[in-house]
Design an enzyme around this catalytic site. Structure first.
Site, PDB file in Angstrom:
ATOM      1  N   ASP A   1       3.840  -0.058  -1.044  1.00  0.00           N
ATOM      2  CA  ASP A   1       2.633  -1.043  -1.289  1.00  0.00           C
ATOM      3  C   ASP A   1       3.958  -2.258  -1.492  1.00  0.00           C
ATOM      4  O   ASP A   1       3.253  -3.424  -0.577  1.00  0.00           O
ATOM      5  CB  ASP A   1       2.212  -0.675  -2.277  1.00  0.00           C
ATOM      6  CG  ASP A   1       0.807  -1.659  -2.637  1.00  0.00           C
ATOM      7  OD1 ASP A   1       0.551  -2.494  -1.459  1.00  0.00           O
ATOM      8  OD2 ASP A   1       1.103  -2.767  -3.358  1.00  0.00           O
TER       9      ASP A   1
ATOM     10  N   VAL B   1      -0.982 -10.494  -1.455  1.00  0.00           N
ATOM     11  CA  VAL B   1       0.083 -10.441  -2.303  1.00  0.00           C
ATOM     12  C   VAL B   1       0.049 -10.912  -3.588  1.00  0.00           C
ATOM     13  O   VAL B   1      -0.263 -12.286  -3.434  1.00  0.00           O
ATOM     14  CB  VAL B   1       1.218 -10.996  -1.323  1.00  0.00           C
ATOM     15  CG1 VAL B   1       2.842 -10.573  -2.331  1.00  0.00           C
ATOM     16  CG2 VAL B   1       1.652 -10.682   0.296  1.00  0.00           C
TER      17      VAL B   1
ATOM     18  N   LYS C   1       3.737  -6.007   1.146  1.00  0.00           N
ATOM     19  CA  LYS C   1       3.338  -7.689   0.224  1.00  0.00           C
ATOM     20  C   LYS C   1       4.984  -7.738   1.044  1.00  0.00           C
ATOM     21  O   LYS C   1       4.831  -8.512   1.749  1.00  0.00           O
ATOM     22  CB  LYS C   1       3.589  -7.346  -0.847  1.00  0.00           C
ATOM     23  CG  LYS C   1       2.378  -6.530  -1.560  1.00  0.00           C
ATOM     24  CD  LYS C   1       2.421  -6.720  -3.314  1.00  0.00           C
ATOM     25  CE  LYS C   1       1.048  -6.281  -3.377  1.00  0.00           C
ATOM     26  NZ  LYS C   1       0.780  -5.654  -4.844  1.00  0.00           N
TER      27      LYS C   1
ATOM     28  N   VAL D   1     -13.541  -4.464  -6.402  1.00  0.00           N
ATOM     29  CA  VAL D   1     -13.092  -5.850  -5.685  1.00  0.00           C
ATOM     30  C   VAL D   1     -14.722  -6.052  -5.390  1.00  0.00           C
ATOM     31  O   VAL D   1     -15.114  -7.280  -5.855  1.00  0.00           O
ATOM     32  CB  VAL D   1     -11.961  -6.547  -4.885  1.00  0.00           C
ATOM     33  CG1 VAL D   1     -11.897  -7.688  -3.922  1.00  0.00           C
ATOM     34  CG2 VAL D   1     -10.951  -5.369  -5.703  1.00  0.00           C
TER      35      VAL D   1
ATOM     36  N   GLY E   1      -5.735  -6.140 -10.148  1.00  0.00           N
ATOM     37  CA  GLY E   1      -6.957  -6.524 -11.305  1.00  0.00           C
ATOM     38  C   GLY E   1      -7.670  -6.810 -10.002  1.00  0.00           C
ATOM     39  O   GLY E   1      -8.268  -8.071  -9.616  1.00  0.00           O
TER      40      GLY E   1
ATOM     41  N   GLU F   1      -5.320 -14.572   1.022  1.00  0.00           N
ATOM     42  CA  GLU F   1      -4.486 -15.241  -0.506  1.00  0.00           C
ATOM     43  C   GLU F   1      -3.841 -13.488  -1.037  1.00  0.00           C
ATOM     44  O   GLU F   1      -3.125 -13.157  -1.059  1.00  0.00           O
ATOM     45  CB  GLU F   1      -4.423 -16.692  -1.280  1.00  0.00           C
ATOM     46  CG  GLU F   1      -4.061 -16.714  -1.973  1.00  0.00           C
ATOM     47  CD  GLU F   1      -2.035 -16.925  -1.439  1.00  0.00           C
ATOM     48  OE1 GLU F   1      -2.681 -18.130  -1.909  1.00  0.00           O
ATOM     49  OE2 GLU F   1      -1.533 -16.110  -1.947  1.00  0.00           O
TER      50      GLU F   1
ATOM     51  N   GLY G   1      -5.380   2.965 -16.462  1.00  0.00           N
ATOM     52  CA  GLY G   1      -5.463   2.640 -14.964  1.00  0.00           C
ATOM     53  C   GLY G   1      -4.894   1.310 -14.145  1.00  0.00           C
ATOM     54  O   GLY G   1      -5.308   1.010 -12.972  1.00  0.00           O
TER      55      GLY G   1
ATOM     56  N   LYS H   1      -4.306  -5.135   2.831  1.00  0.00           N
ATOM     57  CA  LYS H   1      -3.503  -4.968   3.494  1.00  0.00           C
ATOM     58  C   LYS H   1      -3.208  -5.625   5.069  1.00  0.00           C
ATOM     59  O   LYS H   1      -2.182  -5.341   5.952  1.00  0.00           O
ATOM     60  CB  LYS H   1      -2.652  -5.058   3.457  1.00  0.00           C
ATOM     61  CG  LYS H   1      -2.021  -5.869   1.759  1.00  0.00           C
ATOM     62  CD  LYS H   1      -0.870  -5.642   0.450  1.00  0.00           C
ATOM     63  CE  LYS H   1      -1.464  -4.027   0.043  1.00  0.00           C
ATOM     64  NZ  LYS H   1      -2.291  -4.374  -0.989  1.00  0.00           N
TER      65      LYS H   1
ATOM     66  N   THR I   1     -11.966  -3.543   1.686  1.00  0.00           N
ATOM     67  CA  THR I   1     -11.859  -2.144   1.362  1.00  0.00           C
ATOM     68  C   THR I   1     -10.229  -2.230   1.644  1.00  0.00           C
ATOM     69  O   THR I   1      -9.479  -3.056   1.750  1.00  0.00           O
ATOM     70  CB  THR I   1     -12.519  -1.856   2.750  1.00  0.00           C
ATOM     71  OG1 THR I   1     -11.738  -2.467   3.913  1.00  0.00           O
ATOM     72  CG2 THR I   1     -13.955  -2.210   3.445  1.00  0.00           C
TER      73      THR I   1
HETATM   74  N1  NAP Z   1      -7.634  -3.906  -6.815  1.00  0.00           N
HETATM   75  C1  NAP Z   1      -7.054  -4.658  -6.889  1.00  0.00           C
HETATM   76  O1  NAP Z   1      -6.568  -5.234  -7.692  1.00  0.00           O
HETATM   77  C2  NAP Z   1      -6.470  -5.281  -5.940  1.00  0.00           C
HETATM   78  C3  NAP Z   1      -5.555  -5.531  -5.974  1.00  0.00           C
HETATM   79  C4  NAP Z   1      -5.468  -7.208  -4.813  1.00  0.00           C
HETATM   80  C5  NAP Z   1      -5.665  -6.404  -3.295  1.00  0.00           C
HETATM   81  N2  NAP Z   1      -6.772  -5.121  -3.632  1.00  0.00           N
HETATM   82  C6  NAP Z   1      -7.630  -4.805  -2.633  1.00  0.00           C
HETATM   83  O2  NAP Z   1      -8.304  -4.704  -1.637  1.00  0.00           O
HETATM   84  C7  NAP Z   1      -9.396  -4.048  -1.374  1.00  0.00           C
HETATM   85  C8  NAP Z   1     -10.222  -3.505  -2.619  1.00  0.00           C
HETATM   86  O3  NAP Z   1      -9.923  -2.040  -3.389  1.00  0.00           O
HETATM   87  P1  NAP Z   1     -10.808  -1.909  -4.762  1.00  0.00           P
HETATM   88  O4  NAP Z   1      -9.897  -1.452  -5.459  1.00  0.00           O
HETATM   89  O5  NAP Z   1     -11.760  -2.961  -4.708  1.00  0.00           O
HETATM   90  O6  NAP Z   1     -10.919  -0.015  -3.502  1.00  0.00           O
HETATM   91  P2  NAP Z   1     -12.568   0.621  -3.870  1.00  0.00           P
HETATM   92  O7  NAP Z   1     -12.433   0.531  -5.265  1.00  0.00           O
HETATM   93  O8  NAP Z   1     -11.970   1.848  -3.948  1.00  0.00           O
HETATM   94  O9  NAP Z   1     -13.206  -0.239  -3.132  1.00  0.00           O
HETATM   95  C9  NAP Z   1     -13.201   0.777  -2.031  1.00  0.00           C
HETATM   96  C10 NAP Z   1     -15.297   0.239  -0.952  1.00  0.00           C
HETATM   97  O10 NAP Z   1     -14.815  -0.187   0.371  1.00  0.00           O
HETATM   98  C11 NAP Z   1     -15.347   0.652   0.892  1.00  0.00           C
HETATM   99  N3  NAP Z   1     -14.984   1.404   2.385  1.00  0.00           N
HETATM  100  C12 NAP Z   1     -14.316   2.147   2.586  1.00  0.00           C
HETATM  101  N4  NAP Z   1     -13.836   2.431   4.092  1.00  0.00           N
HETATM  102  C13 NAP Z   1     -15.287   1.277   4.281  1.00  0.00           C
HETATM  103  C14 NAP Z   1     -15.596   1.131   5.667  1.00  0.00           C
HETATM  104  N5  NAP Z   1     -15.043   1.811   6.664  1.00  0.00           N
HETATM  105  N6  NAP Z   1     -16.732  -0.095   6.301  1.00  0.00           N
HETATM  106  C15 NAP Z   1     -17.152  -0.464   4.865  1.00  0.00           C
HETATM  107  N7  NAP Z   1     -16.677  -0.139   3.818  1.00  0.00           N
HETATM  108  C16 NAP Z   1     -15.926   0.339   3.315  1.00  0.00           C
HETATM  109  C17 NAP Z   1     -15.580   2.169  -0.053  1.00  0.00           C
HETATM  110  O11 NAP Z   1     -17.135   2.601  -0.204  1.00  0.00           O
HETATM  111  P3  NAP Z   1     -16.933   4.129   0.218  1.00  0.00           P
HETATM  112  O12 NAP Z   1     -17.951   4.080  -0.995  1.00  0.00           O
HETATM  113  O13 NAP Z   1     -18.680   4.659   1.051  1.00  0.00           O
HETATM  114  O14 NAP Z   1     -15.788   4.892   0.775  1.00  0.00           O
HETATM  115  C18 NAP Z   1     -15.505   1.172  -1.145  1.00  0.00           C
HETATM  116  O15 NAP Z   1     -16.926   0.399  -1.360  1.00  0.00           O
HETATM  117  C19 NAP Z   1      -7.835  -2.740  -1.350  1.00  0.00           C
HETATM  118  O16 NAP Z   1      -7.812  -2.941   0.228  1.00  0.00           O
HETATM  119  C20 NAP Z   1      -6.957  -3.258  -2.043  1.00  0.00           C
HETATM  120  O17 NAP Z   1      -5.629  -2.474  -1.947  1.00  0.00           O
HETATM  121  C21 NAP Z   1      -7.004  -4.589  -4.580  1.00  0.00           C
END
Ligand code: NAP
Length: 358
Positions: free
Chosen positions: A218, A148, A222, A16, A338, A145, A204, A118, A94
């Protein structure tokens, strides 16, 4: 028109976060037409941060790996205050509790918060309230926003209906893209559950350990966020969750063992299918009864002609039952997960800030 500058401190540069940087760069002209300048002076992962007063550009990955340094949250605050950057927003992309633990400190130091994470909204109600008290005290904004339905306008819609005196009796829907795909496919096709689950994982849609999706937690998070949005003082433990993981495959089983034994899911889910009546399909739904103050996450038979029964692909769908809408719910449907839609949802939250800042 006076121009406005927003400075983003981005925590998380995974799926993201990195998409967000790309989208912000690509939207610079659009922002400029509205006299908004969006700058990203700090990007950070769990160990390393890259600081640049002018903001990151398309070469951010190289800059981050060459010039990134170990950091603490106080380094972030000091940099922002030292450079006297206006309108700073901490963006949490994160899934880290550590970042959430810093929200109040950031707010006290003048940061607004926009989060896809969340955790802050699903910790106990004491934390939930304390966070909002700090925001009021320091006159800062908090937008989430994407908690959820990713980019879908669920929270905003509920909040404005609620604030306008609308009586919302129920919110019901398919809250998870992965579980939407799994049950839309499993119900429509004569294939074993394990095969559909593996396909969803290969595409994925699921977490690396699919049990995180199948646990229903999860969806429960929400649902809790929506309940609190409607002023119900609920805790995570108040959500009744029917987990989709058979007990024998939970607990001590490792993710690898679970994958090896995934065929053991076939029989119980086939049985669920045999219980369906003509014209019904299986759906895993979240249901919040505002009237009864109950929160349920469960596998249900659904008429295949209903909006939820007609779902396809990995779409999410939310039905909002409200007095002015009568028997027919207000329905919001679309991609509920996504990186592209989520990053866009975060930007849309950031843009909302421009209405309240100078
Ligand atoms: N992907 C989706 O479709 C989606 C949809 C809605 C909401 N979200 C939410 O968006 C968030 C991110 O999702 P993602 O898919 O992008 O996850 P991701 O690809 O696993 O990326 C997570 C990022 O957070 C970093 N991080 C972890 N702990 C940290 C800390 N203490 N301080 C600073 N950075 C830290 C990680 O760094 P490291 O590499 O160093 O660990 C990584 O860069 C999650 O909460 C997820 O639930 C995602």
């Amino acid at each position: 028109m006076q121009s406005k500058e927003i400075n983003i401190v981005l925590f998380g540069i995974g799926n993201v976060g990195s998409t967000l940087i790309k989208q912000v760069q690509a939207a610079k002209e659009t922002f400029a037409k509205k006299n908004i300048r969006v700058n990203i002076p700090i990007i950070a992962n769990s160990t390393t941060a890259f600081f640049s007063k002018e903001g990151v550009d398309n070469g951010w990955e190289t800059d981050f790996s060459k010039l990134g340094v170990p950091y603490s949250i106080l380094d972030v605050v000091e940099f922002i205050n030292g450079k006297q950057l206006p309108n700073v927003v901490a963006v949490d992309a994160t899934a880290s509790q550590e970042v959430v633990n810093n929200y109040v400190l950031l707010i006290r130091n003048g940061f607004h918060i926009v989060t896809a994470n969340k955790i802050a909204n699903t910790l106990d109600i004491e934390f939930y309230t304390a966070l909002r008290t700090a925001l009021k005290q320091y006159n800062k904004r908090f937008f989430y926003e994407t908690n959820v339905g990713a980019g879908l306008p669920i929270i905003e819609t509920l909040r404005s209906l609620n604030a306008s005196g609308e009586k919302i009796s129920k919110v019901r829907g398919v809250f998870s893209g992965s579980l939407s795909y799994i049950f839309n496919t499993f119900s429509a096709e004569e294939r074993p559950f394990s095969e559909v689950l593996t396909e969803a994982s290969d595409l994925g849609y699921t977490e690396p350990d699919a049990r995180e999706d199948l646990s229903g937690n999860d969806v429960a998070r929400k649902l809790l966020i929506l309940a609190r949005e409607l002023d119900l003082q609920k805790e995570f433990t108040d959500v009744q969750v029917d987990s989709l993981i058979p007990k024998k495959l939970n607990g001590k089983t490792t993710a690898t063992q679970f994958k090896q034994r995934v065929k053991e899911l076939d029989e119980p889910f086939h049985f669920e299918k045999t219980k369906l009546k003509e014209g019904q399909v299986l759906r895993y739904v979240g249901e919040l009864s505002v009237v009864d103050e109950t929160l349920d996450v469960k596998l249900v038979p659904e008429s295949k002609d209903s909006p939820i029964g007609q779902l396809k692909g990995a779409d999410s769908l939310f039905e909002i039952y409200a007095e002015s809408y009568g028997d027919q719910p207000l329905v919001i449907q679309g991609a509920g997960a996504g990186k592209e839609v989520t990053a866009r949802g975060i930007i849309s939250d950031i843009v909302k800030l421009t209405d309240v800042i100078n």
